[in-house]
Design a protein around this motif. Structure first.
Motif, PDB file in Angstrom:
ATOM      1  N   THR A  27       0.830  -1.210   0.000  1.00  0.00           N
ATOM      2  CA  THR A  27       0.000   0.000   0.000  1.00  0.00           C
ATOM      3  C   THR A  27       0.859   1.253   0.000  1.00  0.00           C
ATOM      4  O   THR A  27       0.576   2.221  -0.727  1.00  0.00           O
ATOM      5  N   ALA A  28       1.928   1.262   0.802  1.00  0.00           N
ATOM      6  CA  ALA A  28       2.810   2.423   0.844  1.00  0.00           C
ATOM      7  C   ALA A  28       3.547   2.585  -0.484  1.00  0.00           C
ATOM      8  O   ALA A  28       3.646   3.694  -1.021  1.00  0.00           O
ATOM      9  N   HIS A  29       4.043   1.464  -1.037  1.00  0.00           N
ATOM     10  CA  HIS A  29       4.821   1.535  -2.272  1.00  0.00           C
ATOM     11  C   HIS A  29       3.939   1.907  -3.460  1.00  0.00           C
ATOM     12  O   HIS A  29       4.262   2.812  -4.241  1.00  0.00           O
ATOM     13  N   ALA A  34       0.691   5.856  -7.240  1.00  0.00           N
ATOM     14  CA  ALA A  34      -0.586   6.563  -7.431  1.00  0.00           C
ATOM     15  C   ALA A  34      -0.385   8.067  -7.404  1.00  0.00           C
ATOM     16  O   ALA A  34      -0.944   8.803  -8.234  1.00  0.00           O
ATOM     17  N   ARG A  35       0.430   8.556  -6.460  1.00  0.00           N
ATOM     18  CA  ARG A  35       0.677  10.004  -6.375  1.00  0.00           C
ATOM     19  C   ARG A  35       1.409  10.514  -7.611  1.00  0.00           C
ATOM     20  O   ARG A  35       1.092  11.579  -8.141  1.00  0.00           O
ATOM     21  N   GLU A  36       2.392   9.745  -8.061  1.00  0.00           N
ATOM     22  CA  GLU A  36       3.145  10.156  -9.244  1.00  0.00           C
ATOM     23  C   GLU A  36       2.247  10.179 -10.481  1.00  0.00           C
ATOM     24  O   GLU A  36       2.346  11.085 -11.318  1.00  0.00           O
ATOM     25  N   LEU A  37       1.381   9.190 -10.611  1.00  0.00           N
ATOM     26  CA  LEU A  37       0.457   9.164 -11.751  1.00  0.00           C
ATOM     27  C   LEU A  37      -0.495  10.354 -11.713  1.00  0.00           C
ATOM     28  O   LEU A  37      -0.773  10.981 -12.744  1.00  0.00           O
ATOM     29  N   ALA A  38      -0.998  10.667 -10.522  1.00  0.00           N
ATOM     30  CA  ALA A  38      -1.929  11.798 -10.389  1.00  0.00           C
ATOM     31  C   ALA A  38      -1.244  13.096 -10.797  1.00  0.00           C
ATOM     32  O   ALA A  38      -1.828  13.936 -11.490  1.00  0.00           O
ATOM     33  N   LEU A  39       0.021  13.251 -10.391  1.00  0.00           N
ATOM     34  CA  LEU A  39       0.757  14.459 -10.753  1.00  0.00           C
ATOM     35  C   LEU A  39       1.037  14.503 -12.244  1.00  0.00           C
ATOM     36  O   LEU A  39       0.902  15.553 -12.893  1.00  0.00           O
ATOM     37  N   ARG A  47      -7.274   6.084 -13.435  1.00  0.00           N
ATOM     38  CA  ARG A  47      -6.826   4.702 -13.338  1.00  0.00           C
ATOM     39  C   ARG A  47      -5.986   4.383 -14.566  1.00  0.00           C
ATOM     40  O   ARG A  47      -6.162   4.984 -15.620  1.00  0.00           O
ATOM     41  N   ARG A  48      -5.082   3.427 -14.411  1.00  0.00           N
ATOM     42  CA  ARG A  48      -4.247   3.004 -15.530  1.00  0.00           C
ATOM     43  C   ARG A  48      -3.898   1.540 -15.348  1.00  0.00           C
ATOM     44  O   ARG A  48      -3.684   1.072 -14.229  1.00  0.00           O
ATOM     45  N   THR A  49      -3.839   0.838 -16.465  1.00  0.00           N
ATOM     46  CA  THR A  49      -3.530  -0.589 -16.475  1.00  0.00           C
ATOM     47  C   THR A  49      -2.147  -0.813 -17.073  1.00  0.00           C
ATOM     48  O   THR A  49      -1.808  -0.224 -18.096  1.00  0.00           O
ATOM     49  N   ALA A  63      -7.970  11.717  -5.660  1.00  0.00           N
ATOM     50  CA  ALA A  63      -7.319  12.809  -4.918  1.00  0.00           C
ATOM     51  C   ALA A  63      -5.859  12.482  -4.659  1.00  0.00           C
ATOM     52  O   ALA A  63      -5.298  12.841  -3.618  1.00  0.00           O
ATOM     53  N   GLY A  64      -5.228  11.787  -5.617  1.00  0.00           N
ATOM     54  CA  GLY A  64      -3.821  11.450  -5.494  1.00  0.00           C
ATOM     55  C   GLY A  64      -3.523  10.308  -4.556  1.00  0.00           C
ATOM     56  O   GLY A  64      -2.362   9.959  -4.338  1.00  0.00           O
ATOM     57  N   ARG A  65      -4.548   9.690  -4.015  1.00  0.00           N
ATOM     58  CA  ARG A  65      -4.363   8.587  -3.062  1.00  0.00           C
ATOM     59  C   ARG A  65      -4.784   7.279  -3.694  1.00  0.00           C
ATOM     60  O   ARG A  65      -5.731   7.224  -4.482  1.00  0.00           O
ATOM     61  N   LEU A  66      -4.095   6.220  -3.320  1.00  0.00           N
ATOM     62  CA  LEU A  66      -4.376   4.898  -3.863  1.00  0.00           C
ATOM     63  C   LEU A  66      -5.785   4.458  -3.480  1.00  0.00           C
ATOM     64  O   LEU A  66      -6.134   4.430  -2.297  1.00  0.00           O
TER      65      LEU A  66
END
Length: 244
Positions: A27-29, A34-39, A47-49, A63-66
């Motif tokens: 979850t942390a990793h 998730a944060r990098e993708l949001a940015l 979402r991305r596959t 909101a940038g959170r997993l």
């Protein structure tokens, strides 16, 4: 005594603790991904596959959170490694984690493919033309319209005998409405509800609207004058005798 009642029952505590440790780490990793993708993608959620040799990983963020991390194996099995619901079954988690490194590599390749993508963008934009002259001209015309509209509002205030009201007429098939209050203009609207406000207590009209409608202001004033003339004629026909 029934056979088997003396057999010690196995506990799942150790296995559950191991799973919890793995899920906390994932979850942390994956949360960093998730944060990098949001940015990178510039959105609050998405979402991305990512495809690997063993299957597909789908990461969803909000909101940038997993939000969740889903592994779909080539056999069709789905495992929500991270979700807001129950944790995955240990065997399913083990199978998914065998492909987790490949998922991270696929993400890294995705980011690497974007490197330098903006290098060719030219930020030497043309100089922006000022609208100051247009705005000044617009404001002068609107000020002239407000002046004549205020004259009409004051005349209406005098002869209507009420603190507020509206004068409405039609110019070339289009409804014009002047709403006044105590001799001051509240608004001058063209086209009825949903129409254009040539005058209002808020923002000024756009320059294109002024250009399109200012030429008809004279006919609006003429219509008001005609209505006053008609009223004067009507009042002249009224006879009154104190003895009657």
């Amino acid at each position: 005594m029934v056979d088997g009642l003396n057999t010690e029952t196995a506990t799942t505590e150790e296995l559950r603790e191991q799973r919890a440790e793995i899920l906390d780490a994932v979850t942390a990793h994956a949360g960093e991904i998730a944060r990098e993708l949001a940015l990178l993608e510039g959105g609050d959620y998405g979402r991305r596959t990512f495809r690997t040799d063993r299957g597909e990983w789908t990461i969803k963020y909000e909101a940038g959170r997993l939000e969740f991390l889903l592994f779909e194996s080539k056999s069709g099995a789905e495992t929500y490694v991270v979700s807001t619901k129950q944790p995955p079954e240990p065997k399913a988690l083990l199978d998914a984690m065998k492909s987790y490194d490949a998922f991270v590599e696929a993400y890294n390749e995705f980011v690497d493919s974007r490197e330098g993508i903006l290098d060719a963008v030219d930020t030497g934009f043309p100089e922006v033309t000022s609208t100051a002259t247009i705005v000044d001209e617009r404001d002068q015309i609107v000020a002239a319209i407000r002046e004549v509209a205020t004259d009409i509002a004051q005349q209406c205030y005098r002869y209507e005998g009420t603190d507020y009201g509206m004068f409405a007429t039609t110019v070339d098939g289009t409804r014009w409405e002047l709403k006044w209050e105590e001799g001051q203009v509240s608004y001058l609207r063209v086209g009825g509800e949903g129409g254009v406000y040539l005058l209002s207590q808020y923002s000024p009209p756009s320059a294109p609207d002024v250009r399109a409608l200012a030429g008809d202001v004279g006919r609006f004033v003429a219509a008001f004058n005609d209505s006053v003339d008609e009223l004067e004629v009507d009042l002249q026909e009224v006879s009154f005798s104190p003895d009657s």
